[in-house]
Design a protein around this motif. Structure first.
Motif, PDB file in Angstrom:
ATOM      1  N   ALA A 242       0.815  -1.216   0.000  1.00 44.41           N
ATOM      2  CA  ALA A 242       0.000   0.000   0.000  1.00 44.41           C
ATOM      3  C   ALA A 242       0.849   1.266   0.000  1.00 44.41           C
ATOM      4  CB  ALA A 242      -0.933   0.006   1.200  1.00 44.41           C
ATOM      5  N   ALA A 243       1.951   1.278   0.712  1.00 43.99           N
ATOM      6  CA  ALA A 243       2.810   2.471   0.775  1.00 43.99           C
ATOM      7  C   ALA A 243       4.144   2.066   1.374  1.00 43.99           C
ATOM      8  CB  ALA A 243       2.161   3.565   1.617  1.00 43.99           C
ATOM      9  N   GLU A 244       5.194   2.768   1.010  1.00 46.23           N
ATOM     10  CA  GLU A 244       6.496   2.491   1.609  1.00 46.23           C
ATOM     11  C   GLU A 244       7.369   3.730   1.544  1.00 46.23           C
ATOM     12  OE1 GLU A 244       9.233  -0.204  -0.403  1.00 46.23           O
ATOM     13  OE2 GLU A 244       7.982  -0.089  -2.196  1.00 46.23           O
ATOM     14  N   THR A 245       8.319   3.772   2.444  1.00 43.38           N
ATOM     15  CA  THR A 245       9.348   4.802   2.401  1.00 43.38           C
ATOM     16  C   THR A 245      10.683   4.144   2.689  1.00 43.38           C
ATOM     17  OG1 THR A 245      10.171   6.852   3.370  1.00 43.38           O
ATOM     18  CG2 THR A 245       8.932   5.405   4.837  1.00 43.38           C
ATOM     19  N   ARG A 246      11.682   4.533   1.931  1.00 41.41           N
ATOM     20  CA  ARG A 246      13.058   4.075   2.171  1.00 41.41           C
ATOM     21  C   ARG A 246      13.913   5.201   2.733  1.00 41.41           C
ATOM     22  NH1 ARG A 246      14.200  -0.932  -0.743  1.00 41.41           N
ATOM     23  NH2 ARG A 246      12.246  -1.614  -1.696  1.00 41.41           N
ATOM     24  N   ASP A 247      13.219   6.210   3.246  1.00 41.53           N
ATOM     25  CA  ASP A 247      13.885   7.366   3.843  1.00 41.53           C
ATOM     26  C   ASP A 247      13.197   7.702   5.162  1.00 41.53           C
ATOM     27  OD1 ASP A 247      15.642   9.482   4.091  1.00 41.53           O
ATOM     28  OD2 ASP A 247      14.388  10.871   2.935  1.00 41.53           O
ATOM     29  N   LEU A 248      13.051   6.693   6.017  1.00 39.81           N
ATOM     30  CA  LEU A 248      12.377   6.886   7.287  1.00 39.81           C
ATOM     31  C   LEU A 248      13.260   7.725   8.210  1.00 39.81           C
ATOM     32  CD1 LEU A 248       9.760   6.037   8.788  1.00 39.81           C
ATOM     33  CD2 LEU A 248      11.084   4.149   9.766  1.00 39.81           C
ATOM     34  N   ALA A 249      12.664   8.771   8.778  1.00 38.53           N
ATOM     35  CA  ALA A 249      13.427   9.708   9.604  1.00 38.53           C
ATOM     36  C   ALA A 249      13.989   8.999  10.835  1.00 38.53           C
ATOM     37  CB  ALA A 249      12.524  10.856  10.029  1.00 38.53           C
ATOM     38  N   PRO A 250      15.126   9.469  11.334  1.00 38.58           N
ATOM     39  CA  PRO A 250      15.669   8.884  12.572  1.00 38.58           C
ATOM     40  C   PRO A 250      14.880   9.372  13.780  1.00 38.58           C
ATOM     41  CG  PRO A 250      17.045  10.705  11.845  1.00 38.58           C
ATOM     42  CD  PRO A 250      16.003  10.507  10.772  1.00 38.58           C
TER      43      PRO A 250
ATOM     44  N   ILE B 264      -4.228  -3.657   8.407  1.00 37.64           N
ATOM     45  CA  ILE B 264      -3.138  -2.876   7.829  1.00 37.64           C
ATOM     46  C   ILE B 264      -1.881  -3.194   8.628  1.00 37.64           C
ATOM     47  CG2 ILE B 264      -2.295  -0.538   7.346  1.00 37.64           C
ATOM     48  CD1 ILE B 264      -5.365   0.237   7.309  1.00 37.64           C
ATOM     49  N   TRP B 265      -0.894  -3.727   7.952  1.00 39.09           N
ATOM     50  CA  TRP B 265       0.334  -4.168   8.610  1.00 39.09           C
ATOM     51  C   TRP B 265       1.462  -3.192   8.318  1.00 39.09           C
ATOM     52  CZ3 TRP B 265       1.595  -9.710  10.074  1.00 39.09           C
ATOM     53  CH2 TRP B 265       0.432 -10.427  10.394  1.00 39.09           C
ATOM     54  N   LEU B 266       2.158  -2.806   9.375  1.00 44.23           N
ATOM     55  CA  LEU B 266       3.358  -1.977   9.259  1.00 44.23           C
ATOM     56  C   LEU B 266       4.573  -2.838   9.576  1.00 44.23           C
ATOM     57  CD1 LEU B 266       5.046   0.702   9.242  1.00 44.23           C
ATOM     58  CD2 LEU B 266       4.497   0.876  11.694  1.00 44.23           C
ATOM     59  N   THR B 267       5.537  -2.845   8.671  1.00 43.89           N
ATOM     60  CA  THR B 267       6.815  -3.509   8.928  1.00 43.89           C
ATOM     61  C   THR B 267       7.918  -2.466   8.787  1.00 43.89           C
ATOM     62  OG1 THR B 267       5.960  -5.582   8.012  1.00 43.89           O
ATOM     63  CG2 THR B 267       8.343  -5.397   8.292  1.00 43.89           C
ATOM     64  N   GLN B 268       8.761  -2.365   9.809  1.00 45.03           N
ATOM     65  CA  GLN B 268       9.855  -1.399   9.818  1.00 45.03           C
ATOM     66  C   GLN B 268      11.199  -2.103   9.842  1.00 45.03           C
ATOM     67  OE1 GLN B 268       7.969   1.171  13.228  1.00 45.03           O
ATOM     68  NE2 GLN B 268       9.728   2.258  12.361  1.00 45.03           N
ATOM     69  N   TRP B 269      12.097  -1.619   9.025  1.00 44.84           N
ATOM     70  CA  TRP B 269      13.514  -1.938   9.101  1.00 44.84           C
ATOM     71  C   TRP B 269      14.249  -0.616   9.358  1.00 44.84           C
ATOM     72  CZ3 TRP B 269      10.216  -3.639   5.289  1.00 44.84           C
ATOM     73  CH2 TRP B 269      10.017  -5.021   5.172  1.00 44.84           C
ATOM     74  N   PRO B 270      15.514  -0.645   9.726  1.00 43.13           N
ATOM     75  CA  PRO B 270      16.240   0.618   9.919  1.00 43.13           C
ATOM     76  C   PRO B 270      16.174   1.491   8.661  1.00 43.13           C
ATOM     77  CG  PRO B 270      17.490  -1.186  10.852  1.00 43.13           C
ATOM     78  CD  PRO B 270      16.320  -1.805  10.127  1.00 43.13           C
ATOM     79  N   GLY B 271      15.563   2.658   8.780  1.00 47.61           N
ATOM     80  CA  GLY B 271      15.460   3.594   7.667  1.00 47.61           C
ATOM     81  C   GLY B 271      14.376   3.287   6.665  1.00 47.61           C
TER      82      GLY B 271
END
Length: 362
Positions: free
Chosen positions: A70-78, A161-168
């Motif tokens: 549905a959506a993604e970012t590869r620039d997740l803020a610190p 709605i599933w959120l999966t986070q990796w570093p950044g």
């Protein structure tokens, strides 16, 4: 057929995504595998594009869940700024609405009528200064602020709605499948160390099923591998056996009157009353030496079983085995000159390192 090539995510047990990729490529016309990655030691994730009917995806056997990206970012803020970014992403991403349309194409009742009932599941890989539940709440707030629907947060939400986070990085997905894909409906009785259905299907899939198969699981336990082979296509016969009479009874209970022709026997896998060369495919979940048996017992069991497997298998037949005692299995295969190892898939089963080994009878 829809012309849009939607991005989907298949979720597997860790390590099984490589096997699932072969099923997706062979069974879904027009599917294109993009990449694979892991979610800690909990799951494997396989990202792919498919232009066809999303209901086709629910026929896959080697995966446990299907999601729509549905959506993604590869620039997740610190730091904590990431929470504001996740909330904004959940509020503004147009892919969430597109994903919900696909989910409702599969099940028009999902989410209810009027207000859409939803829940958020959050996962984190690696460290973050905030808790996983903080990220979950941020996405929940973002969804509630979306202008495209009226939303209602619910513990039993129809839209997941599933959120999966990796570093950044962060990925939002909408769950297309439901619990029936992971758990199946046929298992009425269970045994300790029994395989989950998608893993059993992966073993059966790697035998390269054919319509004329005489398929054998000589340590069949609850019968899951046999049932999954039945769902993968036609066959001439399914044969299961186990040395434990309780396992035989459990397999018969799970199978019932379905999947004919099938027969379940109380046999020792080291001495099978089958003719030489009479079996065209074999898949087995070997004792790991933990819940069932021991590593010391495996050193005798594995070579004896492999000799018998080589005897009953037809030349060219595939032998597929899962084991957590990888060293003992490898040693036994090297000493058996009639089974040649072709492929190995490192996997995790309940957090324990194991391997799926594919060999061929020569």
């Amino acid at each position: 057929m829809p012309s849009t090539r939607h991005i989907y995510i298949a979720q597997t047990q860790p390590g099984f995504e490589a096997i699932a990729a072969t099923e997706i490529a062979q069974r879904l016309d027009g599917a294109d595998i993009l990449d694979a990655r892991s979610v800690s030691d909990k799951n494997g994730m396989l990202r792919f594009v498919y232009p066809g009917d999303p209901r086709d995806l629910l026929t896959l056997r080697t995966v446990e869940d299907i999601f729509v990206a549905a959506a993604e970012t590869r620039d997740l803020a610190p730091g904590f700024a990431a929470l504001r970014q996740l909330e904004h992403l959940a509020t503004t991403a147009p892919g969430i609405e597109r994903a919900i349309r696909l989910v409702r194409q599969v099940d028009p009742r999902r989410g209810g009528e009027g207000r859409i009932h939803y829940r958020v599941v959050a996962r984190q890989v690696g460290r973050a200064p905030y808790r996983r539940v903080d990220a979950q709440i941020a996405v929940e707030r973002g969804i509630a602020a979306r202008p495209d629907h009226r939303w209602r947060l619910s513990a039993d939400g129809g839209i997941e709605i599933w959120l999966t986070q990796w570093p950044g990085e962060a990925l939002l997905m909408v769950r297309l499948s439901d619990d029936r894909m992971r758990h199946r409906s046929y298992k009425v009785e269970h045994l300790p160390a029994s395989l989950r259905p998608a893993a059993a299907a992966a073993l059966a899939w790697l035998t390269s099923p054919r319509d004329d198969d005489v398929f054998l699981d000589p340590m069949c336990g609850a019968g899951t591998i046999l049932i999954e082979r039945a769902h993968l296509g036609r066959y001439r016969a399914l044969i299961g056996s186990d040395i434990d009479p309780d396992a035989v009874a459990t397999a018969r209970a799970n199978i019932g009157s379905r999947y004919q022709p099938i027969s379940i026997h109380e046999w020792d896998a080291r001495q099978l009353p089958l003719d030489a060369g009479s079996v065209t495919a074999l898949a087995v979940n070997l004792p790991f030496g933990a819940q069932v048996g021991s590593v010391e017992e495996n050193r005798d069991l594995y070579p004896a079983f492999l000799r018998e497997a080589a005897r009953v298998l037809r030349p060219g037949a595939r032998f597929v085995a899962l084991s957590g005692d990888v060293r003992t299995l490898g040693d036994a295969l090297r000493r058996n000159n009639r089974l040649v190892q072709r492929e190995t898939y490192p996997v995790l089963i309940l957090g324990r390192r194991a391997a799926v080994v594919v060999a061929e009878r020569v």
